[in-house]
Design a protein around this motif. Structure first.
Motif, PDB file in Angstrom:
ATOM      1  N   GLY A 106      32.444  47.057  36.905  1.00  0.00           N
ATOM      2  CA  GLY A 106      31.650  47.066  38.129  1.00  0.00           C
ATOM      3  C   GLY A 106      30.157  46.955  37.887  1.00  0.00           C
ATOM      4  O   GLY A 106      29.709  46.133  37.087  1.00  0.00           O
ATOM      5  N   LEU A 107      29.405  47.829  38.544  1.00  0.00           N
ATOM      6  CA  LEU A 107      27.952  47.705  38.551  1.00  0.00           C
ATOM      7  C   LEU A 107      27.309  49.082  38.680  1.00  0.00           C
ATOM      8  O   LEU A 107      27.774  49.929  39.433  1.00  0.00           O
ATOM      9  CB  LEU A 107      27.550  46.838  39.753  1.00  0.00           C
ATOM     10  CG  LEU A 107      26.132  46.325  39.859  1.00  0.00           C
ATOM     11  CD1 LEU A 107      25.815  45.350  38.723  1.00  0.00           C
ATOM     12  CD2 LEU A 107      25.940  45.633  41.205  1.00  0.00           C
ATOM     13  N   SER A 108      26.225  49.259  37.928  1.00  0.00           N
ATOM     14  CA  SER A 108      25.376  50.437  38.080  1.00  0.00           C
ATOM     15  C   SER A 108      23.995  49.932  38.472  1.00  0.00           C
ATOM     16  O   SER A 108      23.447  49.042  37.817  1.00  0.00           O
ATOM     17  CB  SER A 108      25.304  51.231  36.772  1.00  0.00           C
ATOM     18  OG  SER A 108      24.380  52.286  36.898  1.00  0.00           O
ATOM     19  N   TRP A 138      37.591  50.368  45.566  1.00  0.00           N
ATOM     20  CA  TRP A 138      36.564  50.675  44.565  1.00  0.00           C
ATOM     21  C   TRP A 138      36.200  52.146  44.610  1.00  0.00           C
ATOM     22  O   TRP A 138      36.529  52.861  45.556  1.00  0.00           O
ATOM     23  CB  TRP A 138      35.335  49.804  44.750  1.00  0.00           C
ATOM     24  CG  TRP A 138      34.774  49.727  46.165  1.00  0.00           C
ATOM     25  CD1 TRP A 138      34.786  50.700  47.133  1.00  0.00           C
ATOM     26  CD2 TRP A 138      34.124  48.612  46.748  1.00  0.00           C
ATOM     27  NE1 TRP A 138      34.178  50.267  48.267  1.00  0.00           N
ATOM     28  CE2 TRP A 138      33.750  48.982  48.072  1.00  0.00           C
ATOM     29  CE3 TRP A 138      33.789  47.353  46.290  1.00  0.00           C
ATOM     30  CZ2 TRP A 138      33.080  48.129  48.927  1.00  0.00           C
ATOM     31  CZ3 TRP A 138      33.117  46.504  47.151  1.00  0.00           C
ATOM     32  CH2 TRP A 138      32.768  46.884  48.444  1.00  0.00           C
ATOM     33  N   ARG A 139      35.532  52.601  43.574  1.00  0.00           N
ATOM     34  CA  ARG A 139      35.008  53.965  43.496  1.00  0.00           C
ATOM     35  C   ARG A 139      33.496  53.886  43.608  1.00  0.00           C
ATOM     36  O   ARG A 139      32.873  52.985  43.029  1.00  0.00           O
ATOM     37  CB  ARG A 139      35.404  54.625  42.174  1.00  0.00           C
ATOM     38  CG  ARG A 139      36.866  55.045  42.129  1.00  0.00           C
ATOM     39  CD  ARG A 139      37.265  55.647  40.810  1.00  0.00           C
ATOM     40  NE  ARG A 139      36.922  54.825  39.650  1.00  0.00           N
ATOM     41  CZ  ARG A 139      37.547  53.722  39.268  1.00  0.00           C
ATOM     42  NH1 ARG A 139      38.570  53.269  39.970  1.00  0.00           N
ATOM     43  NH2 ARG A 139      37.176  53.060  38.202  1.00  0.00           N
ATOM     44  N   VAL A 140      32.912  54.831  44.315  1.00  0.00           N
ATOM     45  CA  VAL A 140      31.483  54.792  44.590  1.00  0.00           C
ATOM     46  C   VAL A 140      30.859  56.139  44.249  1.00  0.00           C
ATOM     47  O   VAL A 140      31.388  57.193  44.613  1.00  0.00           O
ATOM     48  CB  VAL A 140      31.226  54.486  46.081  1.00  0.00           C
ATOM     49  CG1 VAL A 140      29.737  54.405  46.365  1.00  0.00           C
ATOM     50  CG2 VAL A 140      31.923  53.198  46.498  1.00  0.00           C
ATOM     51  N   GLU A 156      39.283  48.817  39.280  1.00  0.00           N
ATOM     52  CA  GLU A 156      40.209  48.376  38.229  1.00  0.00           C
ATOM     53  C   GLU A 156      40.702  46.955  38.491  1.00  0.00           C
ATOM     54  O   GLU A 156      41.283  46.331  37.620  1.00  0.00           O
ATOM     55  CB  GLU A 156      41.408  49.334  38.144  1.00  0.00           C
ATOM     56  CG  GLU A 156      41.036  50.774  37.831  1.00  0.00           C
ATOM     57  CD  GLU A 156      40.195  50.907  36.569  1.00  0.00           C
ATOM     58  OE1 GLU A 156      40.510  50.242  35.556  1.00  0.00           O
ATOM     59  OE2 GLU A 156      39.213  51.669  36.604  1.00  0.00           O
ATOM     60  N   ASP A 157      40.457  46.432  39.679  1.00  0.00           N
ATOM     61  CA  ASP A 157      40.934  45.114  40.094  1.00  0.00           C
ATOM     62  C   ASP A 157      39.886  44.057  39.727  1.00  0.00           C
ATOM     63  O   ASP A 157      38.755  44.106  40.229  1.00  0.00           O
ATOM     64  CB  ASP A 157      41.174  45.130  41.601  1.00  0.00           C
ATOM     65  CG  ASP A 157      41.701  43.818  42.159  1.00  0.00           C
ATOM     66  OD1 ASP A 157      41.497  42.754  41.524  1.00  0.00           O
ATOM     67  OD2 ASP A 157      42.303  43.852  43.244  1.00  0.00           O
TER      68      ASP A 157
END
Length: 195
Positions: A106-108, A138-140, A156-157
């Motif tokens: 993902g992204l930070s 997603w997780r946030v 995870e997708d």
């Protein structure tokens, strides 16, 4: 001789038109005579949908909805609160300094700015992160950092990971089409984060 007469006549007509225009708009710039707007055009030619600057347009739209709703509780209406939120939205888009770090999943994002922008980020990012977290793909996480906020969105997708990276910070902040409902709730004096 004939050319001289035509040129002289053209100069007189043009000069008269300029003088008339200056007389009519002595106190306003072009298009600023509000009393004259629409007098020379049929109503069906009014095709504009945006009444000016974005925040003004949003407030104008909310005012129309509130006025059209016979159940509006005018004692609770808070357009000043909505205006403050729209200022925050503008500051978030215009003044935020963003550093994006791609993660394998993902992204930070580090979002920072001056004192006012930091305050805006600390109001908006956690509230929007909660909205984003309603999407279980997603997780946030939203964490306070020096001078702003960190937003971390992971999945995870592989297709969702690509979407997260494609959105970046500003796309993530604009996603989850809840803004109009949120704005109307704020204007009505309701808890805008309860939805």
């Amino acid at each position: 001789m004939r050319l001289k007469i035509i040129l002289a006549g053209t100069a007189v007509v043009a000069g008269s038109a300029i003088a008339l225009a200056q007389t009519i708009h002595a106190d306003h710039g072009g298009g600023m005579d509000h009393a004259a707007h629409g007098q020379d055009r049929p109503a069906e030619s009014a095709l504009l949908t945006e009444p000016g600057q974005g925040a003004f347009a949003a407030l104008s739209e909310v005012v129309r909805v509130l006025e059209a709703d016979p159940n509006t509780n005018w004692s609770r209406v808070d357009l000043a609160g909505l205006r403050a939120h729209l200022v925050d939205m503008d500051r978030l888009i215009s003044d935020t300094v963003v550093t994006e770090t791609e993660l394998p999943n993902g992204l930070s994002v580090s979002a920072t700015g001056d004192v006012e922008t930091t305050a805006t980020l600390r109001r908006m990012v956690p509230a929007h992160a909660a909205q984003l977290a309603k999407d279980d793909r997603w997780r946030v996480e939203a964490l306070e950092i020096e001078g702003g906020m960190e937003l971390r969105v992971t999945s995870e997708d592989p297709a969702v990971i690509a979407r997260i990276k494609g959105f970046g910070f500003f796309g993530l902040m604009a996603s989850q089409d809840h803004h109009r409902e949120h704005h109307l709730m704020m204007a009505r004096g309701e808890d805008a984060h309860a939805h």
